[in-house]
Design an enzyme around this catalytic site. Structure first.
Site, PDB file in Angstrom:
ATOM      1  N   ASP A 246       0.801  -1.226   0.000  1.00 23.33           N
ATOM      2  CA  ASP A 246       0.000   0.000   0.000  1.00 23.33           C
ATOM      3  C   ASP A 246       0.829   1.269   0.000  1.00 23.33           C
ATOM      4  O   ASP A 246       0.348   2.331  -0.349  1.00 23.33           O
ATOM      5  CB  ASP A 246      -0.844   0.046   1.290  1.00 23.33           C
ATOM      6  CG  ASP A 246      -2.068  -0.819   1.194  1.00 23.33           C
ATOM      7  OD1 ASP A 246      -2.642  -0.899   0.114  1.00 23.33           O
ATOM      8  OD2 ASP A 246      -2.439  -1.409   2.225  1.00 23.33           O
ATOM      9  N   CYS A 247       2.036   1.146   0.486  1.00 22.30           N
ATOM     10  CA  CYS A 247       2.841   2.338   0.693  1.00 22.30           C
ATOM     11  C   CYS A 247       3.791   2.615  -0.463  1.00 22.30           C
ATOM     12  O   CYS A 247       4.554   3.577  -0.419  1.00 22.30           O
ATOM     13  CB  CYS A 247       3.621   2.200   1.994  1.00 22.30           C
ATOM     14  SG  CYS A 247       2.520   1.876   3.354  1.00 22.30           S
TER      15      CYS A 247
END
Ligand code: BGC
Ligand code: IFM
Length: 808
Positions: free
Chosen positions: A483-484
């Site tokens: 997600d990052c």
């Protein structure tokens, strides 16, 4: 150092000190009513949705830690104590907490009184039942006072901790005999209430927190407990609580049992708009009647135990490595069920107010629970697929109560669609239920836009095919599994929202990890097509898979490992050319799981590089070297301090990908070594370092760049549960569902000799005995004494027992 021990017979973890390095929790509930309960009685309860229907109030970030819960106080001639130690923290003469499957029992002894609390949520009923046993273990009579205590939450947990101007005026209660009713409405919703009762006459009660605790008092020693009295207060606004006071007399050796029930009830529909404080008590009365005697409660506990026995019996092993066996047979499967129930909503690290159900998360969780609850997995698949968009993309999350896509978070995580194929494929292999593919499922919850589930899968695959970048690799979108890793997001000024267009040509960042997923799940989709007689589509899919495979070999191989990505400027991420973030774990795991580079010898090289660059004694870190500064072109990943979370933490979720990849190239010793390093039963010995519960996985362990390397965080709600279960049960032990039948294909370390397993699969029992012979890698599989070709045992309709022997 340990703070307890496993009891495999009882399937419990027994904690023998209350001040564990962090609160060690358990989950109660299996359908609609859930509670989190810590080893000292902390936690909270909710009905269906931890954000919208929360019964009791919990304070995250509280000081002292974990000091609100469902408590009992004892005032024994001025000595005030709690059987679970908190919140008084009065030292106990003895203490023990047993976390079992769906129940927790904690007990404390002080000055000759033994008090024990068994807490559970019965199957089917929306309530939490506590059996409180009090015993006088001295030879003189004892007179003391017992108080119960819960603090009610005004339903919407988010509103409850922010909207004080309103909420301090809305609280309403009623008391009838020994039952306290919490009737505060949540705005226009007047159809529910909570109740808290005990099966005995009470000597007093309180429902107003300020009266019971004291305006400047604390949970540690509520004023009423100190005074050995009750205010018989009726809350009107402020903070409603439920507290019963009971005077207890015990002769020497005498034991008394009390039953407390905290429940949720709904008024029938016609009451919905009635005068605010009229509630229909019928539903609560029938539950209180149902759990009134010790015998009734003991029977409900027994039913709960049987329920868990049945769930776990679908996969069980027996082997000399008892640590692995206890994880496989008990705790890993248990955690998988908790992720089914909670997704990522409520833990001691997820506040229950943030996330809903993740599209990606839920599809992965399914891999770990589908064998236990296939019918509910089926429902889950339909719910998830109903939030998909017509172009195959997906909302990243949806709300459990409404089952609608979450607009705040939106979409654009380009790995999401492929996880649906992963989940559905696992479901079909487990059940043989091909009909699910014919199920009509809406897009974006719009019934007018319904298509078969097969069409949903087709569009999932199509999404990747139509979102390829300059190197023929899948576009990453906002992020992939990581997600990052935000390669198309350029935040301009601090606090400003992300701008999602890349340089001149728009977002072009590509993900090698999604390429690995596409190859893996594209092949599974092609097999599904072939099984359905869609030969042309199977061929086309295989051709697309081949193209992406070749793109990985051509542009996704960095020389010694697989590249992670290309950013929006076409610059390599996860390459030897980078200064930091040279190698990432994800593409090494996923590309090899997709079979990429096995024939070319690249897979082995990639996995050797993982061992060389990413290994630590506590697991494999996500990347190396850690990013030391923030890079706008890489996004949130570089915002974490080195060694934490996605910036070089040991992200436990992807360690099992390496385990599986290792089995695919036949390296059982290394596969098991990777499994063992993060395995809770093995890391129990370092609980003082790890800090989180030694019976479940945590999402992250601090990596080698962090100050506290080896310290874990974010236990319970993580895809680690499902993936490690898959890695050990399906790849190391090698018992995995195929489309035609059960596959038995172990890849064992030297430390595991023979083992036997019972696997319930499509209505039959498979009794499997694995023996290690002398002759290297020839595997002979005998099914009911007859040697079969290959390793997939052909499924025979109606056959109930299979006896399988395999010689390695
Ligand atoms: C967290 C990730 C999480 C992501 C998405 C990040 O802040 O570090 O672990 O997946 O948010 O919500
Ligand atoms: O893949 C994600 C997951 O969906 C949520 N937790 C963090 C993981 C890695 O970023």
């Amino acid at each position: 150092m340990k703070f307890g021990y496993f009891d495999d017979q009882e399937k419990e973890y027994i904690i023998n000190t209350p001040d564990t390095p962090l609160p060690w929790i358990n989950y109660l509930g299996s359908e609609n009513f859930f509670s989190l309960i810590s080893n000292t009685g902390g936690g909270y309860s909710f009905y269906k949705d931890a954000k919208l229907l929360r019964l009791t109030r919990y304070r995250y970030n509280n000081v002292p830690l974990d000091s609100n819960g469902h408590y009992y106080y004892i005032n024994d001639n001025g000595t005030i104590w709690n059987p679970g130690w908190q919140p008084s923290q009065t030292p106990l003469d003895s203490y023990e907490c047993r976390h079992g499957l769906g129940y927790t029992r904690y007990s404390g002894t002080k000055n000759g009184i033994n008090a024990s609390v068994t807490a559970f949520v019965p199957l089917q009923d929306p309530c939490e039942v506590h059996k409180v046993s009090l015993e006088n273990i001295t030879d003189s009579p004892k007179d003391f006072t017992l108080y119960s205590y819960v603090e009610f939450c005004l339903w919407n947990a988010m509103d409850d901790m922010t909207n004080f101007q309103r909420n301090l005026s809305t609280g309403e209660v009623e008391v009838e005999d020994s039952v306290i009713y919490h009737k505060t409405e949540y705005r226009e919703r007047r159809n529910h209430y909570a109740y808290y009762g005990v099966n005995a006459e009470i000597n007093g009660f309180d429902t107003d927190r300020n009266t019971f605790v004291g305006t400047y008092g604390s949970n540690q020693e509520p004023v009423m407990v100190g005074k050995n009295s009750s205010g018989n207060s009726m809350a009107s606004g402020w903070s409603p609580i439920g507290s019963h006071r009971l005077s207890i007399h015990l002769e020497p050796g005498e034991k008394k049992e009390l039953i407390f029930v905290l429940g949720y009830a709904e008024n029938p529909d016609e009451k919905k708009w009635s005068a605010p404080n009229v509630i229909n008590k019928e539903p609560s009365r029938s539950i209180l009647e149902k759990y009134k005697t010790t015998a009734q409660v003991d029977e409900a506990i027994l039913a709960l135990k049987k329920y868990w026995e049945q769930l776990l019996s679908n996969y069980s092993v027996s082997m000399s490595d008892h640590k692995t066996a206890r994880m496989v047979n008990i705790w890993n499967q248990y955690q998988c069920m908790v992720t089914f129930n909670m997704s990522r909503s409520a833990s001691y690290y997820e506040s229950g107010t943030g996330r809903g159900m993740g599209f990606r998360d839920s599809c992965q969780d399914l891999l770990g629970f589908v064998h236990m609850i296939p019918e509910r997995a089926r429902e889950r698949i339909i719910d998830i697929a109903s939030t998909q968009f017509e172009d195959g993309g997906a909302y990243h999350q949806y709300q459990p109560l409404t089952k609608k896509g979450n607009l705040d978070i939106g979409s654009g995580f380009n790995d999401d669609p492929l996880w649906l194929i992963a989940g559905v494929s696992a479901y079909i292999r487990e059940t043989g239920d091909w009909d699910i593919l014919k199920e009509s499922v809406p897009f974006d919850n719009d019934e007018t836009k319904s298509q078969s589930l097969m069409e949903h899968l087709r569009r999932s695959l199509g999404f990747t095919k139509t979102h390829l970048g300059p190197h023929g690799l899948p576009l990453i979108g906002r992020a992939d599994w990581n997600d990052c890793l935000n390669l198309n997001c350029f935040s301009t000024e601090p606090g400003e929202s992300f701008q999602t267009t890349g340089p001149s040509e728009g977002p072009v960042a590509e993900s090698v990890m999604i390429a690995g997923m596409f190859v893996k799940y594209g092949k599974e989709y092609a097999t599904i097509c072939r099984m359905l007689g869609l030969d042309q589509e199977a061929l086309e899919t295989e051709a697309s898979v081949k193209e992406v495979y070749e793109a990985v070999i051509k542009s996704g191989w960095d020389g010694n490992w697989f590249l992670r990505a290309y950013d929006a400027f076409g610059v390599k991420v996860g390459s030897g050319e980078c200064e930091e973030g040279k190698i990432f774990i994800e593409p090494q795991g996923f590309c090899v799981m997709g079979g990429i580079g096995i024939e070319e010898g690249l897979a082995k090289q990639a996995l050797d590089s993982v061992e060389e660059h990413l290994d630590t004694p506590y697991g494999i870190v996500i990347l190396q070297p850690a990013y030391s500064t923030y890079h706008k072109n890489l996004g949130e990943i570089t915002s974490y301090p080195p060694g934490y979370k996605e910036n070089a933490g040991i992200f436990c979720h992807n360690n099992p990908w390496i385990t599986i990849a290792e089995t695919m190239i036949g390296r059982g010793n290394r596969a098991f070594e990777v499994y063992r390093r993060t395995c809770p039963a093995y890391t129990e010995e370092i609980s003082e370092l790890h800090k989180t519960e030694p019976y479940v996985y945590s999402q992250m362990i601090a990596g080698k760049d962090a100050k506290n390397m080896g310290e874990a965080k974010n236990s319970w709600l993580t895809g680690t549960a499902a993936w490690t279960f898959v890695s050990i049960s399906q790849y190391i032990l090698g018992i995995r569902p195929g489309f035609h039948g059960l596959i038995v294909d172990p890849c064992l370390p030297d430390s595991i000799g023979e083992f036997s397993a019972v696997r319930k699969f499509r209505g039959a029992d498979y009794h499997i005995q694995v023996n290690k012979g002398l002759d290297g890698d020839t595997k002979a599989i005998l099914v009911d004494g007859i040697k079969i070709e290959g390793n997939e045992i052909p499924y025979e309709e109606g056959k109930k027992e299979y006896h399988v022997t395999i010689m390695l």
